[in-house]
Design a protein around this motif. Structure first.
Motif, mmCIF file in Angstrom:
data_model
loop_
_atom_site.group_PDB
_atom_site.id
_atom_site.type_symbol
_atom_site.label_atom_id
_atom_site.label_comp_id
_atom_site.label_asym_id
_atom_site.label_seq_id
_atom_site.Cartn_x
_atom_site.Cartn_y
_atom_site.Cartn_z
ATOM 1 N N TRP A 170 0.821 -1.211 0.000
ATOM 2 C CA TRP A 170 0.000 0.000 0.000
ATOM 3 C C TRP A 170 0.862 1.271 0.000
ATOM 4 C CZ3 TRP A 170 -0.892 3.582 4.143
ATOM 5 C CH2 TRP A 170 -1.920 4.504 3.893
ATOM 6 N N SER A 171 2.012 1.216 0.671
ATOM 7 C CA SER A 171 2.888 2.387 0.718
ATOM 8 C C SER A 171 3.824 2.474 -0.470
ATOM 9 C CB SER A 171 3.711 2.369 2.015
ATOM 10 O OG SER A 171 4.549 1.227 2.058
ATOM 11 N N GLY A 172 3.838 1.438 -1.306
ATOM 12 C CA GLY A 172 4.665 1.460 -2.499
ATOM 13 C C GLY A 172 6.111 1.059 -2.282
ATOM 14 N N THR A 173 6.428 0.440 -1.143
ATOM 15 C CA THR A 173 7.807 0.032 -0.858
ATOM 16 C C THR A 173 8.050 -1.452 -1.120
ATOM 17 O OG1 THR A 173 7.236 -0.364 1.468
ATOM 18 C CG2 THR A 173 8.060 1.830 0.886
ATOM 19 N N LEU A 174 7.006 -2.180 -1.512
ATOM 20 C CA LEU A 174 7.165 -3.610 -1.764
ATOM 21 C C LEU A 174 7.768 -3.828 -3.146
ATOM 22 C CD1 LEU A 174 6.702 -6.510 -0.808
ATOM 23 C CD2 LEU A 174 4.414 -6.403 -1.833
ATOM 24 N N SER A 175 8.928 -4.470 -3.163
ATOM 25 C CA SER A 175 9.596 -4.805 -4.414
ATOM 26 C C SER A 175 10.280 -6.154 -4.243
ATOM 27 C CB SER A 175 10.628 -3.731 -4.778
ATOM 28 O OG SER A 175 11.648 -3.663 -3.792
ATOM 29 N N LEU A 176 10.796 -6.680 -5.343
ATOM 30 C CA LEU A 176 11.481 -7.965 -5.272
ATOM 31 C C LEU A 176 12.708 -7.881 -4.370
ATOM 32 C CD1 LEU A 176 11.576 -10.870 -6.284
ATOM 33 C CD2 LEU A 176 12.963 -10.091 -8.224
ATOM 34 N N GLU A 177 13.413 -6.759 -4.431
ATOM 35 C CA GLU A 177 14.612 -6.590 -3.606
ATOM 36 C C GLU A 177 14.260 -6.493 -2.116
ATOM 37 O OE1 GLU A 177 18.568 -6.390 -2.693
ATOM 38 O OE2 GLU A 177 17.623 -6.840 -4.642
ATOM 39 N N SER A 178 13.235 -5.706 -1.786
ATOM 40 C CA SER A 178 12.835 -5.593 -0.377
ATOM 41 C C SER A 178 12.280 -6.908 0.149
ATOM 42 C CB SER A 178 11.791 -4.487 -0.213
ATOM 43 O OG SER A 178 10.610 -4.797 -0.928
ATOM 44 N N PHE A 179 11.576 -7.645 -0.709
ATOM 45 C CA PHE A 179 11.069 -8.960 -0.301
ATOM 46 C C PHE A 179 12.218 -9.917 -0.023
ATOM 47 C CE2 PHE A 179 9.918 -13.300 -1.603
ATOM 48 C CZ PHE A 179 8.930 -13.572 -0.666
ATOM 49 N N ARG A 180 13.254 -9.894 -0.863
ATOM 50 C CA ARG A 180 14.403 -10.764 -0.665
ATOM 51 C C ARG A 180 15.137 -10.414 0.632
ATOM 52 N NH1 ARG A 180 16.936 -9.469 -4.873
ATOM 53 N NH2 ARG A 180 16.049 -11.035 -6.276
ATOM 54 N N GLU A 181 15.312 -9.121 0.885
ATOM 55 C CA GLU A 181 15.984 -8.700 2.113
ATOM 56 C C GLU A 181 15.197 -9.111 3.357
ATOM 57 O OE1 GLU A 181 16.676 -4.546 1.885
ATOM 58 O OE2 GLU A 181 18.137 -4.678 0.234
ATOM 59 N N ALA A 182 13.873 -8.928 3.303
ATOM 60 C CA ALA A 182 13.032 -9.307 4.443
ATOM 61 C C ALA A 182 13.076 -10.813 4.680
ATOM 62 C CB ALA A 182 11.592 -8.847 4.210
ATOM 63 N N LEU A 183 13.077 -11.581 3.590
ATOM 64 C CA LEU A 183 13.107 -13.036 3.717
ATOM 65 C C LEU A 183 14.421 -13.505 4.322
ATOM 66 C CD1 LEU A 183 11.458 -15.576 3.077
ATOM 67 C CD2 LEU A 183 12.599 -15.671 0.861
ATOM 68 N N LEU A 184 15.530 -12.918 3.888
ATOM 69 C CA LEU A 184 16.834 -13.278 4.448
ATOM 70 C C LEU A 184 16.943 -12.880 5.917
ATOM 71 C CD1 LEU A 184 19.264 -12.357 1.512
ATOM 72 C CD2 LEU A 184 18.652 -14.649 2.327
ATOM 73 N N ALA A 185 16.438 -11.697 6.255
ATOM 74 C CA ALA A 185 16.489 -11.248 7.650
ATOM 75 C C ALA A 185 15.652 -12.152 8.544
ATOM 76 C CB ALA A 185 16.001 -9.810 7.749
ATOM 77 N N ALA A 186 14.463 -12.544 8.074
ATOM 78 C CA ALA A 186 13.611 -13.433 8.860
ATOM 79 C C ALA A 186 14.238 -14.817 9.016
ATOM 80 C CB ALA A 186 12.236 -13.555 8.194
ATOM 81 N N THR A 187 14.904 -15.292 7.958
ATOM 82 C CA THR A 187 15.567 -16.598 8.030
ATOM 83 C C THR A 187 16.713 -16.568 9.038
ATOM 84 O OG1 THR A 187 15.013 -17.016 5.714
ATOM 85 C CG2 THR A 187 16.730 -18.379 6.697
#
Length: 276
Positions: A170-187
């Protein structure tokens, strides 16, 4: 308009972000990156700005969903939901105490405070506060789903992830790069917690074979301390231990030793976990 003015932003910001991230380190780093440059630019005392940030950053240990409370609940076999609700009031009280200290310091050190800034119209404050709505909805979704009986603590994590994706899109910050970073951080975080819990289980079993917890329980019981005296002594013990170890290490190393003494002294493990 409180004494201390914008220094309270560190406390309020850390309290709100602690209810989102569950990590004191992430809370301190995120709020510090945003608030510290602005405070210094406005002429606030550097030591006080950093000190309030470092102190309020620890609210992530208490205010749910706290990662360290999850580890404590797993090690001591307690309810995560009960520990979460037990950490709300102490977390709010601690935030109020931080703000109280800021007000007293500001009144005693008026010469170290910058001049007051011009008043901001209420409409502008309200317009700027709209950015906090997604954050508050995220907190309500995670915590509310647990205590509303809609989800367990594990399922509430899924609710938090889903709402985070929705708000990011909704805020326009979701991208493939941000998703990858979030996934790695959560892992990385999940693997860290898994190794901590595995080490805690191994340490608990090893301590049980050595008989140290039972001997320590008998030694503490011999003093016949009331619960408040035991908690006071353990508070000083953890304060000294905190000068050398981080919170995760302290929980893993000491919980296996104190599992027996605490119940035998009349203290509840949930109250012990949130108070010490």
């Amino acid at each position: 308009r409180l004494p201390g003015r914008l220094l309270h932003v560190n406390v309020v910001g850390c309290a709100i972000f602690a209810a989102v991230s569950g990590s004191s380190a992430a809370t301190c780093a995120t709020i510090g990156r945003i608030a510290l440059p602005e405070l210094l630019k406005r002429g606030y005392d550097e030591k006080m700005a950093i000190g309030t940030l470092a102190g309020a950053g620890t609210l992530g240990l208490l205010i749910p969903p706290s990662i360290i409370l999850i580890i404590y609940a797993t090690v001591t076999e307690q309810s995560i939901a009960r520990l979460f609700i037990a950490g709300v009031i102490p977390g709010i009280m601690l935030a109020v105490l931080f703000s109280g200290f800021i007000m007293v310091w500001a009144l005693l050190n008026k010469d170290r405070m910058p001049p007051p800034e011009p008043a901001v119209p209420f409409r502008e404050k309200l317009a700027a506060s709209r950015r906090l709505i997604p954050v508050m909805l995220l907190i309500l979704g995670v915590i509310g789903s647990i205590y509303g009986g809609l989800a367990s603590a594990t399922e509430a994590a899924v609710v938090g992830v889903f709402l985070s994706f929705v708000f990011s899109w909704w805020s326009g910050t979701l991208s493939l790069e941000s998703f990858r970073e979030a996934l790695l951080a959560a892992t990385k975080t999940s693997c860290m917690i898994a190794f901590i819990l595995a080490g805690a289980a191994y340490l608990t079993a090893a301590m049980g074979f050595t008989g140290i917890p039972a001997a320590l329980a008998e030694w503490i019981t011999a003093f016949k301390l009331p619960p408040w005296a035991l908690l006071t002594a353990l508070t000083f013990f953890y304060a000294v231990l905190g000068c050398f170890l981080d919170g995760f290490s302290m929980v893993v190393l000491t919980t296996s030793l104190l599992r027996l003494p605490v119940p035998m002294s009349g203290s509840r493990r949930i109250w012990f976990g949130t108070s010490v």
